[in-house]
Scaffold this active site. Structure first.
Site, PDB file in Angstrom:
ATOM      1  N   HIS A 147       0.848  -1.192   0.000  1.00  0.00           N
ATOM      2  CA  HIS A 147       0.000   0.000   0.000  1.00  0.00           C
ATOM      3  C   HIS A 147       0.884   1.243   0.000  1.00  0.00           C
ATOM      4  CE1 HIS A 147      -3.328   2.723   0.764  1.00  0.00           C
ATOM      5  NE2 HIS A 147      -2.548   3.333   1.624  1.00  0.00           N
ATOM      6  N   SER A 154      -7.834   3.378   9.318  1.00  0.00           N
ATOM      7  CA  SER A 154      -8.553   3.421   8.043  1.00  0.00           C
ATOM      8  C   SER A 154      -7.782   2.649   6.970  1.00  0.00           C
ATOM      9  CB  SER A 154      -8.749   4.875   7.610  1.00  0.00           C
ATOM     10  OG  SER A 154      -9.289   4.958   6.311  1.00  0.00           O
ATOM     11  N   LYS A 188      -8.655  -1.624   5.442  1.00  0.00           N
ATOM     12  CA  LYS A 188      -8.885  -2.022   4.042  1.00  0.00           C
ATOM     13  C   LYS A 188      -7.896  -3.100   3.609  1.00  0.00           C
ATOM     14  CE  LYS A 188      -9.017   2.408   2.575  1.00  0.00           C
ATOM     15  NZ  LYS A 188      -9.527   3.341   3.588  1.00  0.00           N
TER      16      LYS A 188
END
Length: 433
Positions: free
Chosen positions: A82, A183, A187
């Site tokens: 990410h 957050s 995910k």
């Protein structure tokens, strides 16, 4: 249990329990806790923070609020990457096939972009025929067969996070490390990864412009991942200038192809090798970072990496011949040169302003409903620390419109040329395990 009591508890700096956090997230998701109370809690968290355990509980409560992707039928350790985002961030297009080419399963769930350029899916759709509308079964089968597949994001992944993020956006609580970290990690965990490599950007073109803030966020996310049983590490990388040279969807695909051949920009190649080495290590395909890096460098030199990219494209309906014939990618009607106004050294490139210029051309989305032009964008020719001559091209503007004066105005504000030479910023600041 009453929400008002939990708001007061956090307001007074006390630690919320797992049961209390589950009560809050479940209640907010099913609308029994109103926005005004959740706003009060978000502000209390903003000022009082959360402990590592609270952050882990909050992350998992958001994971459990919706669908979770089960990747257990895929052989091997699934490692996800990410990035906190930036300008010209082409890493996923390079990393996914590169890491897959050495036997690491890459089961990537990606979204569409909002901002400077498209997301990974938008960029890949610059290849004729490529699509991500595949069933979960086909997704898993492709990863087991080819070690790589990309699918669109599930509509019901972490609904609590989507709802809370929208609220934070209008209550001045976006810049809270516990809320940002939970957050992002919710995910990634819901997407089924066994291990996670994070690329946390810092600098003018990053969300976290301050290095200390970027390190704090990286540390928070690594601790959350490790606390909930996912091997997690983070690289702090520079985004004070665009990464690589290309900003724009088809243009970034071209740059990714060059990088997979070992002919790409040195900064993009180095960052991909650094991130990729950690992915290979976490996947237990190498015992040391040095061994992992050697595997990746050999995959580039031998052609295995670019061959894996072709296999990946073809498996999802894309035309693999674009790799040999870049003319098959969308191209803009016009190319304009943005030239240096004087002799000197490039001392600053305002990355987010360059990103806005690309978005004005149509390379990105100003709103979710905006239509992306896959052909347009910018290609830089100079970076910070480079010597330039007056009239030399700094940027090639790829446009489907003849009127580009607003784009040129932004670029004029973005480049600083000085008679004093400067040292380019470091590409990688730190690694956090």
């Amino acid at each position: 249990m009453r929400m008002v009591d939990l708001i007061q508890k956090k307001r007074d700096g006390k630690e919320l329990t797992k049961e209390e956090i589950d009560f809050i997230i479940n209640g907010y998701t099913n609308n029994t806790i109103p926005d005004y109370q959740m706003s009060a809690l978000a502000m209390a968290i903003y000022f009082k923070g959360m402990t590592n355990i609270e952050r882990a509980h909050l992350t998992m409560a958001m994971v459990n609020s919706g669908d979770k992707i089960d990747l257990s039928l895929i052989d091997g350790i699934k490692v996800d990457k990410h990035s906190t985002g930036g300008v010209g961030d082409t890493t996923t297009l390079v990393l996914a096939p590169l890491v897959a080419s050495v036997g690491v399963p890459v089961a990537k769930m990606s979204g569409r972009g909002l901002g400077h350029t498209g997301g990974t899916i938008d960029k890949l759709e610059a290849v004729n025929g490529f699509h991500v509308e595949i069933s979960n079964k086909d997704f898993i089968d492709l990863v087991n067969k080819n070690k790589i597949a990309v699918i669109g994001q599930s509509g019901n992944l972490t609904p609590a996070d989507k709802k809370l993020y929208s609220l934070r956006d209008v209550t001045a609580t976006v810049n809270s490390i516990p809320l940002i970290a939970s957050s992002i990690m919710s995910k990634k965990i819901a997407a089924g990864a066994d291990a996670i490599v994070l690329d946390v950007k810092t600098g003018a073109g990053a969300f976290m412009k301050d290095l200390d803030d970027a390190k704090e966020l990286a540390q928070a996310m690594v601790e959350i991942g490790n606390n909930v049983g996912r091997k997690t590490m983070a690289i702090i990388s520079d985004m004070s200038q665009p990464l690589g040279y290309a900003i724009g969807n088809a243009l970034e695909v071209k740059e990714a192809i060059a990088t997979l051949r070992g002919e790409g920009p040195l900064d993009l190649q180095e960052l991909c090798l650094t991130l990729g080495s950690n992915m290979v290590l976490l996947a237990e395909k190498a015992k040391t970072l040095e061994e992992a890096r050697n595997l990746l460098e050999e995959a580039i030199q031998s052609g295995k990496a670019i061959d894996k990219f072709k296999t990946f494209l073809a498996a999802q309906g894309g035309d693999p011949s674009v790799v040999e014939d870049l003319q098959k990618l969308p191209s803009a009607s016009f190319q304009y040169k943005f030239e240096a106004s004087q002799d000197g050294w490039i001392t600053n490139i305002v990355a987010d302003e360059v990103g806005k210029a690309a978005m004005l051309l149509g390379a990105g989305r100003a709103t979710k409903d905006s239509t992306i032009d896959l052909a347009v964008g910018l290609v830089l020719h100079k970076k910070i620390g480079d010597l330039v001559k007056k009239g030399e091209s700094l940027v090639t503007i790829h446009s489907n419109a003849e009127d580009i004066h607003t784009v040129v105005e932004l670029l004029e504000k973005s480049f600083t040329i000085s008679h004093e030479k400067v040292t380019p910023p470091p590409l990688i600041y730190d690694a956090i395990y």
